[in-house]
Design a protein around this motif. Sequence first.
Motif, PDB file in Angstrom:
ATOM      1  N   TYR A  34      37.416 -16.868  37.030  1.00  0.00           N
ATOM      2  CA  TYR A  34      36.211 -17.083  36.847  1.00  0.00           C
ATOM      3  C   TYR A  34      36.084 -15.516  38.029  1.00  0.00           C
ATOM      4  N   PHE A  35      36.884 -16.089  39.721  1.00  0.00           N
ATOM      5  CA  PHE A  35      37.044 -15.178  40.938  1.00  0.00           C
ATOM      6  C   PHE A  35      36.534 -13.671  40.729  1.00  0.00           C
ATOM      7  N   GLU A  36      37.305 -13.232  39.312  1.00  0.00           N
ATOM      8  CA  GLU A  36      38.087 -12.283  39.148  1.00  0.00           C
ATOM      9  C   GLU A  36      36.371 -11.613  38.454  1.00  0.00           C
ATOM     10  N   LEU A  37      36.133 -12.675  37.330  1.00  0.00           N
ATOM     11  CA  LEU A  37      34.416 -12.265  36.537  1.00  0.00           C
ATOM     12  C   LEU A  37      33.235 -11.911  37.679  1.00  0.00           C
ATOM     13  N   ASP A  38      33.820 -13.247  39.299  1.00  0.00           N
ATOM     14  CA  ASP A  38      32.584 -12.776  40.502  1.00  0.00           C
ATOM     15  C   ASP A  38      32.780 -11.512  40.596  1.00  0.00           C
ATOM     16  N   LEU A  39      33.573 -11.131  40.920  1.00  0.00           N
ATOM     17  CA  LEU A  39      34.100  -9.531  41.599  1.00  0.00           C
ATOM     18  C   LEU A  39      33.594  -8.181  40.475  1.00  0.00           C
ATOM     19  N   ILE A  40      34.203  -8.712  38.784  1.00  0.00           N
ATOM     20  CA  ILE A  40      33.193  -7.803  38.142  1.00  0.00           C
ATOM     21  C   ILE A  40      31.602  -8.100  37.777  1.00  0.00           C
ATOM     22  N   GLU A  41      31.183  -9.432  38.256  1.00  0.00           N
ATOM     23  CA  GLU A  41      29.433  -9.485  38.422  1.00  0.00           C
ATOM     24  C   GLU A  41      29.454  -8.311  39.512  1.00  0.00           C
ATOM     25  N   LYS A  42      29.280  -8.321  40.345  1.00  0.00           N
ATOM     26  CA  LYS A  42      29.488  -8.082  41.778  1.00  0.00           C
ATOM     27  C   LYS A  42      29.766  -6.879  41.772  1.00  0.00           C
ATOM     28  N   ALA A  43      30.317  -5.572  41.279  1.00  0.00           N
ATOM     29  CA  ALA A  43      30.475  -4.548  40.999  1.00  0.00           C
ATOM     30  C   ALA A  43      29.676  -3.968  40.545  1.00  0.00           C
ATOM     31  N   ALA A  44      29.099  -4.669  39.073  1.00  0.00           N
ATOM     32  CA  ALA A  44      28.290  -4.040  38.360  1.00  0.00           C
ATOM     33  C   ALA A  44      26.769  -4.198  39.318  1.00  0.00           C
ATOM     34  N   LYS A  45      26.562  -5.055  39.697  1.00  0.00           N
ATOM     35  CA  LYS A  45      25.190  -5.509  40.055  1.00  0.00           C
ATOM     36  C   LYS A  45      25.528  -4.299  41.260  1.00  0.00           C
ATOM     37  N   ASN A  46      26.312  -4.011  42.259  1.00  0.00           N
ATOM     38  CA  ASN A  46      26.424  -2.159  42.554  1.00  0.00           C
ATOM     39  C   ASN A  46      26.571  -1.375  42.311  1.00  0.00           C
ATOM     40  N   LYS A  47      26.060  -1.086  41.067  1.00  0.00           N
ATOM     41  CA  LYS A  47      26.460   0.397  39.901  1.00  0.00           C
ATOM     42  C   LYS A  47      24.592  -0.265  39.732  1.00  0.00           C
ATOM     43  N   GLY A  48      24.265  -1.325  39.854  1.00  0.00           N
ATOM     44  CA  GLY A  48      22.770  -1.307  39.240  1.00  0.00           C
ATOM     45  C   GLY A  48      22.729  -1.753  37.857  1.00  0.00           C
ATOM     46  N   ILE A  49      23.544  -2.661  37.473  1.00  0.00           N
ATOM     47  CA  ILE A  49      23.766  -3.019  36.071  1.00  0.00           C
ATOM     48  C   ILE A  49      23.794  -4.418  36.266  1.00  0.00           C
ATOM     49  N   THR A  50      22.915  -5.462  35.430  1.00  0.00           N
ATOM     50  CA  THR A  50      22.806  -6.674  35.537  1.00  0.00           C
ATOM     51  C   THR A  50      24.157  -7.526  34.318  1.00  0.00           C
ATOM     52  N   ILE A  51      24.432  -8.412  34.355  1.00  0.00           N
ATOM     53  CA  ILE A  51      25.642  -8.863  32.805  1.00  0.00           C
ATOM     54  C   ILE A  51      25.215  -9.406  31.902  1.00  0.00           C
ATOM     55  N   GLU A  52      23.788  -8.977  31.269  1.00  0.00           N
ATOM     56  CA  GLU A  52      23.668  -9.039  30.111  1.00  0.00           C
ATOM     57  C   GLU A  52      23.376  -7.272  29.584  1.00  0.00           C
ATOM     58  N   GLU A  53      22.917  -6.563  30.509  1.00  0.00           N
ATOM     59  CA  GLU A  53      23.456  -5.289  30.727  1.00  0.00           C
ATOM     60  C   GLU A  53      24.495  -4.795  30.311  1.00  0.00           C
ATOM     61  N   LEU A  54      25.850  -5.587  31.010  1.00  0.00           N
ATOM     62  CA  LEU A  54      27.189  -5.304  30.872  1.00  0.00           C
ATOM     63  C   LEU A  54      27.323  -5.223  29.262  1.00  0.00           C
ATOM     64  N   HIS A  55      27.237  -6.911  28.479  1.00  0.00           N
ATOM     65  CA  HIS A  55      27.475  -7.195  27.057  1.00  0.00           C
ATOM     66  C   HIS A  55      26.841  -6.241  26.284  1.00  0.00           C
ATOM     67  N   LYS A  56      25.758  -5.570  26.346  1.00  0.00           N
ATOM     68  CA  LYS A  56      25.178  -4.851  25.857  1.00  0.00           C
ATOM     69  C   LYS A  56      25.852  -3.790  25.961  1.00  0.00           C
ATOM     70  N   TYR A  57      26.291  -2.825  26.873  1.00  0.00           N
ATOM     71  CA  TYR A  57      27.058  -1.428  26.704  1.00  0.00           C
ATOM     72  C   TYR A  57      28.118  -1.680  26.419  1.00  0.00           C
TER      73      TYR A  57
END
Length: 61
Positions: A34-57
């Motif tokens: 889950y720590f890795e998932l948190d890092l991925i979520e933070k990286a996506a956020k820094n790119k201006g992408i939400t987790i929901e958008e990541l799923h859609k992508y």
Amino acid sequence: MKSLYENLPVDFLARFYYEIRKNIKKRVLSEAMYFELDLIEKAAKNKGITIEELHKYLFVH
């Protein structure tokens, strides 16, 4: 300090996120991932992408 995920393109972030979550649910990977998932979520956020958008992508591209 940036994580490895900060340098990955969005499609790779989406794939990593999906695979890690899938393997945690299957108990192939430990819940410590889950720590890795948190890092991925933070990286996506820094790119201006939400987790929901990541799923859609992941499923659109």
